[in-house]
Design an enzyme around this catalytic site. Structure first.
Site, PDB file in Angstrom:
ATOM      1  NE  ARG A  80      -0.086  -3.392   6.228  1.00 28.39           N
ATOM      2  CZ  ARG A  80      -1.357  -3.826   6.225  1.00 28.39           C
ATOM      3  NH1 ARG A  80      -2.125  -3.682   7.291  1.00 28.39           N
ATOM      4  NH2 ARG A  80      -1.853  -4.419   5.170  1.00 28.39           N
ATOM      5  CB  CYS A  89      -5.290  -0.846   8.478  1.00 32.65           C
ATOM      6  SG  CYS A  89      -4.273   0.615   8.602  1.00 32.65           S
ATOM      7  CB  CYS A 138       0.516   0.180   5.221  1.00 32.08           C
ATOM      8  SG  CYS A 138      -0.718   1.393   4.701  1.00 32.08           S
ATOM      9  CB  CYS A 168      -0.250   3.298   7.702  1.00 33.02           C
ATOM     10  SG  CYS A 168      -1.947   2.758   7.838  1.00 33.02           S
ATOM     11  CD  GLU A 190      -2.331   1.998   0.678  1.00 31.44           C
ATOM     12  OE1 GLU A 190      -3.373   2.472   0.212  1.00 31.44           O
ATOM     13  OE2 GLU A 190      -1.337   2.691   0.877  1.00 31.44           O
ATOM     14  CB  SER A 224       4.092   1.145   7.950  1.00 26.36           C
ATOM     15  OG  SER A 224       3.419  -0.076   7.722  1.00 26.36           O
ATOM     16  CB  CYS A 266      -4.809   3.178   5.937  1.00 28.43           C
ATOM     17  SG  CYS A 266      -4.239   1.713   5.078  1.00 28.43           S
ATOM     18  CG  HIS A 278      -5.675   4.562  11.373  1.00 22.41           C
ATOM     19  ND1 HIS A 278      -4.557   4.998  12.042  1.00 22.41           N
ATOM     20  CD2 HIS A 278      -5.221   3.912  10.273  1.00 22.41           C
ATOM     21  CE1 HIS A 278      -3.474   4.647  11.367  1.00 22.41           C
ATOM     22  NE2 HIS A 278      -3.844   3.976  10.281  1.00 22.41           N
TER      23      HIS A 278
HETATM   24 NI1  NFE Z   1      -2.375   1.219   6.241  1.00 22.31          NI
HETATM   25 FE1  NFE Z   1      -1.908   0.186   9.041  1.00 22.31          FE
HETATM   26  C1  NFE Z   1      -2.014   1.018  10.675  1.00 22.31           C
HETATM   27  C2  NFE Z   1      -0.053   0.351   9.153  1.00 22.31           C
HETATM   28  S1  NFE Z   1      -1.854  -1.711  10.024  1.00 22.31           S
HETATM   29  S2  NFE Z   1      -2.201  -0.604   7.033  1.00 22.31           S
HETATM   30  O1  NFE Z   1      -2.070   1.533  11.611  1.00 22.31           O
HETATM   31  O2  NFE Z   1       1.136   0.509   9.191  1.00 22.31           O
HETATM   32  O3  NFE Z   1      -2.893  -2.750   9.349  1.00 22.31           O
END
Ligand code: NFE
Ligand code: MG
Length: 487
Positions: free
Chosen positions: A414, A62, A481, A484, A12, A437, A59, A66
């Protein structure tokens, strides 16, 4: 020799990986987040309740995580006691999303690094889906099936075809997970029902039966396909238990406490030594990031973009724990779960690997599969613990002139996710997110220490120079990601 992978695909967001390759190995690497978004700044001046709507837009993968992290920070800000059903539903939404996301990551984002899907052309059986895909590939020659960067793929049709079949089945299984999340969240993506005081859902036996049926289906697929497939890959690519080793530092906030005993404990591992989590030790550096200012605690965090800043190369900040770069993800949580760690280490032993092998490309895939089992079993327990007679939410007046701060420590597929909010008289004055991330893909810090992925790439073999498949496998094992990470 300098080698660059950009845009980095099957992730992503916008990632660039720069490597210096000498003697067939990566000697140093830089992970660059190539985009700025500014969510932390656009929240300033808004009403606090807006945050759990707006931060979900960080995101497209995910969103729920958030929403829940923000709801937790806001519940802390408003001093809300969330009813038990609300706590259970927050956890259920989180766990179901994470499990589904792990399947998507393994089958659709990672497996094409290992399996030559062109093997479907050799299919001779009668399965309608595989036969249909075979004629589609034959006639249309879709590039995802016919073009690959050079690499040591599984090409033998007998070995490759079961993976292809599961890839296709996983598309449906992941879709069913989204259906269940829509029942709980009103819609997918971007849930309408998640609030700081709980979840705005009318609990009915029909709804929970629908969600249960889907959870059971995902669980069966995980036991029958996902876990065995990860084990197969571990056998075939065992050198990846040594490739992609990082710092031996892990960060876990703990979580999934709504049933009493938490599924994951809070803790940190530094140079392979366990310590208690002290959240105040989290500081974000910006020495090599495109932001003004210096290293700051999230409580004093600020986000002042400065594109082109001397020495900077990424839009990702560099979070550090007591000065250490930390890896976060399924591995960090499973490590801090007695049952999870036992399962992980037992599996590693059965593969002839020691516990250090967990900190590797294949170790991360294995930990993610182990976590998926734990999360789905947790979902099943939560579904039977919900009480139809009790409320699911405690409401809050959106116009309350609240002043104070709130911290939400939460989990995401993540890794570990932190939201922090400050408000004065009902308006947000500071909002800071420290995202999984962001930890994993952070650039160098003020002391010049590489981020976790940058470190894990050091020593990575580069046998296939075009496309650098080995580098791709290491990076994707973190499930990047970038949307994110730069938020
Ligand atoms: Ni955009 Fe996310 C968060 C990350 S975990 S995916 O917070 O890094 O699924
Ligand atoms: Mg941030």
């Amino acid at each position: 020799m300098k080698k660059v992978l950009s845009p980095f695909t099957r992730i992503e967001g916008h990632l660039c990986i720069e490597t210096e390759v000498r003697g067939g190995r990566v000697v140093s690497a830089r992970a660059r987040g190539e985009m700025y978004r500014g969510f932390e700044n656009l929240l300033i001046g808004r009403r606090p309740l807006d945050a759990q709507r707006i931060t979900q837009r960080i995101c497209g993968v995910c969103h729920e995580v958030h929403g829940v992290a923000s709801a937790r920070a806001l519940a802390d800000l408003y001093g809300l006691e969330v009813p038990r059903n609300g706590l259970l539903l927050h956890d259920l939404i989180l766990a179901l999303h994470m499990a589904t996301d792990h399947l998507l990551h393994f089958y659709h984002l990672s497996l094409p690094d290992y399996v030559d899907f062109g093997a479907v052309l050799a299919y001779k059986g009668k399965d309608p889906l595989l036969s249909a895909v075979k004629s589609w590939v034959k006639n249309k020659k879709p590039w995802i099936f016919t073009r690959k960067v050079p690499g040591d793929y599984i090409r033998d049709p007998e070995m490759a075809l079961p993976f292809v079949a599961h890839y296709l089945e996983a598309l449906e299984v992941v879709g069913s997970g989204a259906q269940a999340l829509a029942v709980l969240g009103g819609k997918v993506p971007f849930s309408h029902t998640i609030f700081p005081g709980g979840v705005t859902i009318e609990l009915t036996p029909e709804k929970t039966a629908k969600v249960s049926e889907i959870v059971d289906r995902i669980y069966r697929f995980t036991l029958d396909a996902y876990l065995p497939d990860v084990l197969k890959l571990s056998h075939l690519y065992r050198e990846y238990f040594r490739i992609g080793q990082g710092y031996f530092n892990l960060l876990s906030y703990g979580g999934f406490r709504s049933l009493g005993e938490p599924l994951f404990r809070a803790g940190v591992l530094i140079d392979f030594e366990e310590r208690p989590l002290e959240v105040e030790k989290i500081v974000e550096h910006v020495a090599h990031s495109y932001y003004e200012g210096g290293a700051r605690s999230f409580r004093e965090g600020e986000t002042r973009p400065a594109y082109g800043k001397a020495g900077a190369y990424s839009w990702i900040k560099a979070p550090r724990y007591d000065g250490h770069p930390m890896e976060t993800g399924p591995l960090s949580r499973v490590w801090f779960s007695n049952r999870g760690r036992r399962k992980l280490l037992k599996t590693l032993r059965s593969l002839g690997q020691d516990e250090r092998a967990a900190f590797s490309t294949m170790g991360r895939h294995l930990a993610r599969a182990v976590e998926t089992v734990l999360l789905l079993e947790f979902c099943q327990e939560v579904l039977s613990a919900l009480d139809y007679r009790e409320p699911t939410i405690r409401t809050v007046n959106p116009e309350a002139p609240v002043t104070g701060s709130g911290l939400g420590l939460s989990n995401a597929a993540r890794g570990e996710l932190l939201h922090y909010v400050e408000a004065r008289e009902g308006r947000i004055t500071r909002y800071q997110c420290v995202v999984p991330s962001t930890w994993n893909f952070s650039p160098r810090d003020a002391e010049g220490r590489p981020g976790p992925v940058e470190k894990a790439l050091e020593g990575c073999p580069v046998r296939f120079k075009e496309g650098m498949i080995e580098v791709g496998r290491v990076v994707r094992s973190y499930d990047p990601c970038l949307a994110c990470s730069i938020h």
